[in-house]
Design a protein around this motif. Sequence first.
Motif, PDB file in Angstrom:
ATOM      1  N   VAL A 130       0.845  -1.333   0.041  1.00  0.00           N
ATOM      2  CA  VAL A 130       0.032   0.017   0.166  1.00  0.00           C
ATOM      3  C   VAL A 130       0.808   1.045  -0.177  1.00  0.00           C
ATOM      4  O   VAL A 130       1.830   1.759   0.441  1.00  0.00           O
ATOM      5  N   THR A 181      -2.110   1.249  -4.420  1.00  0.00           N
ATOM      6  CA  THR A 181      -1.783  -0.414  -4.554  1.00  0.00           C
ATOM      7  C   THR A 181      -1.363  -0.929  -5.666  1.00  0.00           C
ATOM      8  O   THR A 181      -1.959  -1.700  -6.940  1.00  0.00           O
ATOM      9  N   GLY A 194      -4.454  -5.537  -5.543  1.00  0.00           N
ATOM     10  CA  GLY A 194      -4.893  -5.426  -3.584  1.00  0.00           C
ATOM     11  C   GLY A 194      -6.258  -5.328  -3.399  1.00  0.00           C
ATOM     12  O   GLY A 194      -7.368  -4.992  -4.972  1.00  0.00           O
TER      13      GLY A 194
END
Length: 412
Positions: free
Chosen positions: A334, A358, A362
């Motif tokens: 992240v 991301t 993700g």
Amino acid sequence: MKKYIYILSVLCLALYSCGMTDVWKDWENEGTMSSGRLKPSEVIELLCAADGWKMTYHGSVFYFQFDEGGIVISDTDESILKDKVESSYHLNFKGENIVLLTIEDAGALKYLSEGIENTLVISSYTSQQIAAKGEDGGENMTLTSVTTAELAANSKAKADAIIANNKANALEFLKGNLSNGVLRTSSGQFIAHHSISYSDADGWKIKVSLIAGGVLTHTEYGMTVNTTDDEKATLSIDGGVTVNGMNLSTIYYEYTTGSLSTDNANVTVDLNKSSDMVISYTSSSWKTHKVDWDNICAGLSGIQPHSDIEFDDRSPRNIVVCPGNAGVGQWHYVFFGVEASSNDATGRVYLTSTGTTTPFGGYGSDVEKVQTVFGDFLAFFFSADGHWMYRDSDSYLYVISPTSDYWFRMKN
């Protein structure tokens, strides 16, 4: 044969651009240049033969001293109270009638608010005068030769002006760009951060922010400032302070150098200029740093088992929370975009989030997990109060709160 000569000519041009030779020295009969053309080698000889050169430009007088090794020292008159600048320089040409003199990063001209030029376009020269214009703005930038005595007279006048200015403005400087600094040992190791402040109600104060046993504390002391001395201002700390076993009772503001010193030979002072830290963080030389889990405050140490946090060198900058461990700490990478700004009067760096991504895959849940697990860390990192940031060495950088006991260290 003509092609062979052409290749050699191009090679000579390349060598000259590195300062190795005059492109026409060995090829004066080649090409179409006339015997009266302007030569970079002649300009170098003139620049280095004179004691120095001066130029009146944008209301200030600039002084230059060139050497044959490609170094120029540039200075200003007392209208600009800034340090001399050492730069590299090189010459080139453009046809028969132009020689180009380039001073790396503009030398002392960088102190101007406008009209900054890196390259002078020279159209004629004698041993006393070099006629030129700025390459970008086209303004006159005529160089006139000066003697060593003239250079020395300017240096003295400027030094006297700096002392007078620093003394006259000492109190304002101490409230502004001199108000924040780092106390170090004589060998350069970090001791504490200090912040000077003034108010009509409380007078002069100094706040000493010290990390001891992993705990950051901020302690404020009264202070008396005396500016009557001709050489320095004296900042006397009420009762003195002991930091890491070293006693400190007085800080001096030296008018000659514009720097701070102390009454303890083992304690030095570095000014904490937050704009320099932002420049370092956003420059191409910045290297990715990681949070050092062995050096972090107790309030944030609980996040240690979950993941690494990187301050990356991508452009634009991010803090990157790397994939965590199984369970609550499991997620994809992240990225939190970071914008950095500064305030030299407070010494603080302000970090603002520009959003999350991301980039390696993700889900929204990954961002939510990171924001939950690292909520306290993110709140501190993006705090509106800002941070004091300073290097302890080339490998370590500290981030400490000016208002709470939160802090952590980064490492390359």
